[in-house]
Design an enzyme around this catalytic site. Sequence first.
Site, PDB file in Angstrom:
ATOM      1  N   CYS A 118     -52.147 -51.792 -69.159  1.00  0.00           N
ATOM      2  CA  CYS A 118     -52.137 -53.243 -69.267  1.00  0.00           C
ATOM      3  C   CYS A 118     -53.113 -53.720 -70.353  1.00  0.00           C
ATOM      4  CB  CYS A 118     -52.428 -53.854 -67.901  1.00  0.00           C
ATOM      5  SG  CYS A 118     -51.958 -55.574 -67.731  1.00  0.00           S
ATOM      6  N   HIS A 119     -54.203 -54.386 -69.995  1.00  0.00           N
ATOM      7  CA  HIS A 119     -55.212 -54.840 -70.955  1.00  0.00           C
ATOM      8  C   HIS A 119     -56.286 -53.775 -71.199  1.00  0.00           C
ATOM      9  CE1 HIS A 119     -53.411 -58.713 -69.861  1.00  0.00           C
ATOM     10  NE2 HIS A 119     -53.947 -59.215 -70.947  1.00  0.00           N
TER      11      HIS A 119
END
Length: 184
Positions: A118-119
Amino acid sequence: MANNTDKQLNGKRIAVLLTDGFEQVEYTGPHDFLEEHGAVLTLVSPKCKGEQVQGMNHKDEGDKFDVDLAVADAKVGDYDGLLLPGGVANPDELRIDKASVAFVKAFAEAGKPIAAICHGPWTLIDAQAVKDKQMTSWPSLQSDLRNAGAQWRDEEVVVDGALVTSRKPDDIPAFNAAFLKVLA
């Protein structure tokens, strides 16, 4: 629960680097999977041992987890791999913490397995560990990764050598399987 024949990672030590604001399922999903396969995981954070980090379920607070080791005291040589969960606030805080960036950079320079979801890849950018790498991430990071020299792809999991990346919580099964293969 895995049986003894599933203990492909028996004795492998995995550092999980995170701080407040991590996406909880991006920690607990891989954590439980790796543990079931015999790995020993250590929650490493800019916070001190015994303090807690706050998980998030998207924008809502989730559970709190105890820090096992401050990143300033962690040694890359003690670990076989590194897990970088996402969430927006978590990697944003990690990427401005010098000890965290140095820890990630040391893993990359040593060629040790790193899995970021994800991030999570944001911290890899600041660790100068994405140039010429095939990667994926949450879509909003694609420009950041490309600007740092990565070749971004919109796929559930991308493996480039010892680097495993995924886009989002829905990708966790593929992410787990790919990280297992790289570690084993």
